[in-house]
Write an enzyme that holds these catalytic residues in place. Sequence first.
Site, PDB file in Angstrom:
ATOM      1  N   ARG A 174     -21.752  -1.535   1.132  1.00  0.00           N
ATOM      2  CA  ARG A 174     -22.571  -0.448   1.685  1.00  0.00           C
ATOM      3  C   ARG A 174     -22.369  -0.214   3.174  1.00  0.00           C
ATOM      4  O   ARG A 174     -22.411   0.928   3.625  1.00  0.00           O
ATOM      5  CB  ARG A 174     -24.055  -0.765   1.464  1.00  0.00           C
ATOM      6  N   SER A 188     -48.256  -6.229  -3.771  1.00  0.00           N
ATOM      7  CA  SER A 188     -48.346  -6.163  -5.237  1.00  0.00           C
ATOM      8  C   SER A 188     -47.043  -5.682  -5.881  1.00  0.00           C
ATOM      9  O   SER A 188     -47.054  -5.012  -6.895  1.00  0.00           O
ATOM     10  CB  SER A 188     -49.486  -5.226  -5.638  1.00  0.00           C
ATOM     11  N   GLU A 207     -21.750  -2.126  -9.419  1.00  0.00           N
ATOM     12  CA  GLU A 207     -22.067  -1.509  -8.130  1.00  0.00           C
ATOM     13  C   GLU A 207     -21.131  -2.062  -7.066  1.00  0.00           C
ATOM     14  O   GLU A 207     -20.431  -3.049  -7.287  1.00  0.00           O
ATOM     15  CB  GLU A 207     -23.536  -1.768  -7.748  1.00  0.00           C
ATOM     16  N   HIS A 229     -28.497   2.615   3.421  1.00  0.00           N
ATOM     17  CA  HIS A 229     -27.908   3.046   2.152  1.00  0.00           C
ATOM     18  C   HIS A 229     -27.040   4.251   2.467  1.00  0.00           C
ATOM     19  O   HIS A 229     -27.468   5.150   3.186  1.00  0.00           O
ATOM     20  CB  HIS A 229     -29.000   3.422   1.143  1.00  0.00           C
ATOM     21  N   HIS A 277     -32.373   1.349   4.434  1.00  0.00           N
ATOM     22  CA  HIS A 277     -32.639   1.054   3.031  1.00  0.00           C
ATOM     23  C   HIS A 277     -33.227  -0.334   2.788  1.00  0.00           C
ATOM     24  O   HIS A 277     -34.012  -0.520   1.877  1.00  0.00           O
ATOM     25  CB  HIS A 277     -31.336   1.185   2.241  1.00  0.00           C
ATOM     26  N   ARG A 322     -26.892  -7.323   2.479  1.00  0.00           N
ATOM     27  CA  ARG A 322     -27.305  -7.632   1.107  1.00  0.00           C
ATOM     28  C   ARG A 322     -26.359  -7.007   0.099  1.00  0.00           C
ATOM     29  O   ARG A 322     -26.022  -5.835   0.191  1.00  0.00           O
ATOM     30  CB  ARG A 322     -28.720  -7.090   0.869  1.00  0.00           C
TER      31      ARG A 322
END
Length: 526
Positions: free
Chosen positions: A283, A12, A112, A236, A344, A379
């Site tokens: 990252r 959900s 970022e 992360h 992460h 990512r």
Amino acid sequence: MSGATDILIVGSGAAGLTAALNLADRFRITVLAKGGLDEGATAWAQGGIAAVLEEGDTFEQHIEDTMIAGAGLNDRGVVEMVVERAPAAIHRLEELGVPFATEGNALHLTREGGHSHRRIVHVADATGWAVQEALLRAATAHPNITLVPDQVAIDLATSRHEERYSGAGHVWGVYAVDRTTGRVNLHTARATILATGGAGRTYLFSTAPRGATGDGIAMAWRAGARVSNMEFMQFHPTCLYNLEVKNFLITEAVRGEGGRLLNPKTGHRYMPDIDPRAELAPRDIVARANDAEIKRDGLDYVHLDISHQPPAFIHEHFPNIQEKLLGLGIDITKEPIPVVPAQHYTCGGIVVDRDGRTDLPGLYAAGECTQSGLHGANRLASNSLLECFVFGEAAAKHIAAHWDTLPPVPTIRPWDESRVADSDEEVVIKQNWTEIRRFMWNYVGIVRTTKRLQRAASRIRLMTEEVADYYGNFRVTPDLIELRNLLQTADLIVRSALHRHESRGLHYTLDYPETSPVAVDTVLVP
């Protein structure tokens, strides 16, 4: 509450609810949540959503940034599709009432690591919560959407579960245990969408919610779907180090707005020594640097310091982080934040095409449980919620367009509990859970070696026998289901990591430090 529906969605969060809202005008939709309806990873996403919205920024540059972060392993066609559909996705969220931060007449954009432009739309530092709330509000208001909390999916119901057994591999829904009654329900549908999130809880330190146990990935694998690139676990770089508060993420935007990483022993700012982009490097580079600093000096954490910025600036940009840390006795306007790297994001997952289709007829998947070709070997920040919106909608469109070709659900056998007893040793589950997370952290973490991976593999072999024996003899409970999935996911991660004889993106091994000239996905076939 077992039941039949047109389309079943497991999960959900952003991907599941986006798919539901895109289908609900025509079909009856059931959405199963593992716990509360807002307990998934979407609500935890602090950063934001990447989209080309600024003068001078182009799709081409967002595509390029994504490809560079992904270390050449991305599927360029998929990256183009997602990037080009991003502005429309943001517009739809605005229509649903997501209160994105603005500046003048335009959306306020932050920057970022890995992005060449400011292109992250956000709601202060709590974007995911606002998005989850807006999607849930719309789904709850829709008469054709039934939201069912506290359903822990055990396995996909496939052709093997038909009254007339078949090996066709068609997916007809899921068996799920109801947390409130403890009973197993069968939920059937002509099409099923897995939107179950990632597998972060395979690791000791993780920013993922407690339910991120790789359920969708493990269920799809057991049912016969291919899984790809599981070795690419994103860590992360900056998770709060605090023994009381687990998994509190310090968003990348703190570095984007000037935060510096310092060695707590020496006060030295080490990132400029490692990469010209310093704290704004991708990252994987920042996480490895933090890990190296911690391991070399035997530290518990490193420092992230933004106290050189004016207090008003800090308060405006990071109100939630400031408030949370003040409650723990840390004033970020005056002192640094203790941080550690933490698992992460799961970049690998169930193999899907551009329509969100898996290998199994009747089964679609979207979001973090998939490997769509968008992220490659790492990512790019704030591309994850974006993937949920684009693929949630793509899967919905494909189901709607091909509805007439989806066969009706045959009679499926109910869950058989006749041969099992109630568990007498819950301690076995707890012990194994802790053990998996610890050896995955130590052996399959940010820096790997073949020897460490082999050690993890032998632990997994032993535990698999133990858990299979336990699973065969005792009634299923949510904890047992999660343990079984964690172990299956750990196995897929280790097998994938042993298979890759190079270092690329998030997979860094001391035995193969070079990157091969050709980028190839790791695809595991069940």
